[in-house]
Design a protein around this motif. Structure first.
Motif, mmCIF file in Angstrom:
data_model
loop_
_atom_site.group_PDB
_atom_site.id
_atom_site.type_symbol
_atom_site.label_atom_id
_atom_site.label_comp_id
_atom_site.label_asym_id
_atom_site.label_seq_id
_atom_site.Cartn_x
_atom_site.Cartn_y
_atom_site.Cartn_z
ATOM 1 N N PHE A 102 1.077 -1.334 0.329
ATOM 2 C CA PHE A 102 0.229 -0.187 -0.126
ATOM 3 C C PHE A 102 0.877 1.250 -0.095
ATOM 4 N N ASN A 103 2.328 1.181 1.054
ATOM 5 C CA ASN A 103 2.506 2.096 0.751
ATOM 6 C C ASN A 103 3.332 2.570 -0.345
ATOM 7 N N GLN A 104 3.388 1.605 -1.277
ATOM 8 C CA GLN A 104 4.600 2.084 -2.060
ATOM 9 C C GLN A 104 3.307 2.385 -3.476
ATOM 10 N N LEU A 105 2.641 2.175 -2.901
ATOM 11 C CA LEU A 105 1.531 2.441 -4.707
ATOM 12 C C LEU A 105 1.446 3.896 -4.067
ATOM 13 N N ARG A 106 1.021 3.806 -2.645
ATOM 14 C CA ARG A 106 1.298 5.647 -2.399
ATOM 15 C C ARG A 106 1.599 6.426 -3.564
ATOM 16 N N GLY A 107 2.855 6.053 -2.497
ATOM 17 C CA GLY A 107 4.305 6.869 -2.996
ATOM 18 C C GLY A 107 4.449 7.152 -4.970
ATOM 19 N N LYS A 108 3.611 5.742 -5.448
ATOM 20 C CA LYS A 108 3.671 5.838 -6.734
ATOM 21 C C LYS A 108 2.387 7.444 -6.879
ATOM 22 N N ALA A 109 1.395 7.487 -6.136
ATOM 23 C CA ALA A 109 0.562 8.081 -6.833
ATOM 24 C C ALA A 109 0.823 9.284 -6.471
ATOM 25 N N ILE A 110 1.820 9.651 -5.052
ATOM 26 C CA ILE A 110 2.331 10.924 -4.861
ATOM 27 C C ILE A 110 3.160 11.383 -5.706
ATOM 28 N N ALA A 111 4.170 10.803 -6.055
ATOM 29 C CA ALA A 111 4.879 10.969 -7.241
ATOM 30 C C ALA A 111 3.987 11.723 -8.729
#
Length: 122
Positions: free
Chosen positions: A75-84
């Protein structure tokens, strides 16, 4: 009628005593020159990492359910990609309208605050 101003003055070492190396000071000077500790100021609350609106916001329940299904790490990986990706969109928008880097950074901070309020960072 002359008022005495000698009560507010303190004895200072003379030039001749400082040149000769006389480091002795009178007890009056020693008592005046000692600094008293300042009054205690209230302690700051420690800085907190995380979201102030944790669990609040319209999208917070959805975010929590997805995090529990996918797992925290993924989830944190996906969130990081979305924020980027969102930051890249903001950057491209700023290039299009001719905004300077300071304005771009302000828009990214505003997006983060809005995400916290809406519950995306729960």
């Amino acid at each position: 009628m002359a008022a005495s101003v000698s009560s507010g003055l303190r004895a200072l070492p003379t030039w001749s005593s400082s040149v000769s190396g006389d480091d002795r000071c009178s007890p009056l000077v020693m008592s005046v020159s000692v600094r008293q500790p300042r009054s205690a100021r209230p302690l700051r609350t420690p800085a907190r990492m995380g979201n102030v609106n944790e669990g609040k916001g319209i999208f917070a329940p959805l975010v929590v359910v997805v995090r529990n299904i996918v797992g925290r790490k993924r989830f944190n990986q996906l969130r990081g990609k979305a924020i980027a990706l969102h930051s890249q969109v903001i950057t491209e928008f700023c290039k299009t309208i001719g905004a300077d880097p300071k304005q771009r950074q302000g828009l990214i901070r505003l997006a983060k605050k809005n995400g916290e309020k809406l519950g995306f960072l729960a």
